[in-house]
Design a protein around this motif. Sequence first.
Motif, PDB file in Angstrom:
ATOM      1  N   ARG A  21      33.922 -11.747 -18.488  1.00 45.16           N
ATOM      2  CA  ARG A  21      33.550 -11.215 -17.270  1.00 45.16           C
ATOM      3  C   ARG A  21      32.421 -10.150 -17.505  1.00 45.16           C
ATOM      4  NH1 ARG A  21      36.589 -10.938 -12.459  1.00 45.16           N
ATOM      5  NH2 ARG A  21      38.234 -12.555 -12.632  1.00 45.16           N
ATOM      6  N   VAL A  24      28.179  -8.518 -12.962  1.00 44.07           N
ATOM      7  CA  VAL A  24      27.406  -9.406 -12.156  1.00 44.07           C
ATOM      8  C   VAL A  24      27.788 -10.911 -12.336  1.00 44.07           C
ATOM      9  CG1 VAL A  24      25.226 -10.065 -10.703  1.00 44.07           C
ATOM     10  CG2 VAL A  24      25.712  -7.643 -11.418  1.00 44.07           C
ATOM     11  N   THR A  42      28.401 -16.039 -10.624  1.00 38.78           N
ATOM     12  CA  THR A  42      28.815 -14.856 -10.477  1.00 38.78           C
ATOM     13  C   THR A  42      30.007 -14.341 -10.645  1.00 38.78           C
ATOM     14  OG1 THR A  42      28.985 -15.339  -8.160  1.00 38.78           O
ATOM     15  CG2 THR A  42      26.989 -14.817  -8.704  1.00 38.78           C
ATOM     16  N   THR A  43      30.173 -12.981 -10.879  1.00 38.61           N
ATOM     17  CA  THR A  43      31.721 -12.682 -11.075  1.00 38.61           C
ATOM     18  C   THR A  43      32.281 -12.658  -9.623  1.00 38.61           C
ATOM     19  OG1 THR A  43      30.949 -11.185 -12.774  1.00 38.61           O
ATOM     20  CG2 THR A  43      33.144 -10.531 -12.020  1.00 38.61           C
ATOM     21  N   ARG A  44      31.668 -12.471  -8.611  1.00 40.66           N
ATOM     22  CA  ARG A  44      32.134 -12.510  -7.296  1.00 40.66           C
ATOM     23  C   ARG A  44      32.806 -13.934  -7.001  1.00 40.66           C
ATOM     24  NH1 ARG A  44      28.844 -11.060  -2.260  1.00 40.66           N
ATOM     25  NH2 ARG A  44      30.033  -9.236  -2.085  1.00 40.66           N
ATOM     26  N   SER A  45      32.002 -14.999  -7.461  1.00 42.51           N
ATOM     27  CA  SER A  45      32.714 -16.580  -7.372  1.00 42.51           C
ATOM     28  C   SER A  45      33.869 -16.558  -8.444  1.00 42.51           C
ATOM     29  CB  SER A  45      31.450 -17.505  -8.010  1.00 42.51           C
ATOM     30  OG  SER A  45      30.327 -17.547  -7.102  1.00 42.51           O
ATOM     31  N   ASN A  47      36.122 -14.323  -8.653  1.00 40.91           N
ATOM     32  CA  ASN A  47      37.099 -13.815  -7.871  1.00 40.91           C
ATOM     33  C   ASN A  47      37.608 -14.477  -6.948  1.00 40.91           C
ATOM     34  OD1 ASN A  47      37.140 -11.700  -9.592  1.00 40.91           O
ATOM     35  ND2 ASN A  47      35.809 -10.406  -8.638  1.00 40.91           N
ATOM     36  N   ASP A  48      36.521 -15.140  -5.885  1.00 38.15           N
ATOM     37  CA  ASP A  48      36.741 -15.921  -4.785  1.00 38.15           C
ATOM     38  C   ASP A  48      37.328 -17.216  -5.237  1.00 38.15           C
ATOM     39  OD1 ASP A  48      35.506 -14.090  -3.314  1.00 38.15           O
ATOM     40  OD2 ASP A  48      33.487 -15.371  -3.325  1.00 38.15           O
TER      41      ASP A  48
END
Length: 71
Positions: A21, A24, A42-45, A47-48
């Motif tokens: 991780r 970003v 992306t780290t957001r992806s 998590n999502d």
Amino acid sequence: MSIQAINVRNQFRGKVKEIIRGDVLSEIDVETPWGIVTSVITTRSVNDLNLRPGSEVVALVKATEVSLAKI
């Protein structure tokens, strides 16, 4: 949307082996029967998609880009 609806011919089923991780971007190593495929998403992806080591995914390879879809 089903995986069959995605227009990418090179699809490799596998399991997440390791996630490195970043703030970003994150690096995802996917173990497939043919070896390791690495994707930077992306780290957001991460998590999502709720990705964790052991998560079953499909690595979708088009040109030099690798995308992941959780199974």
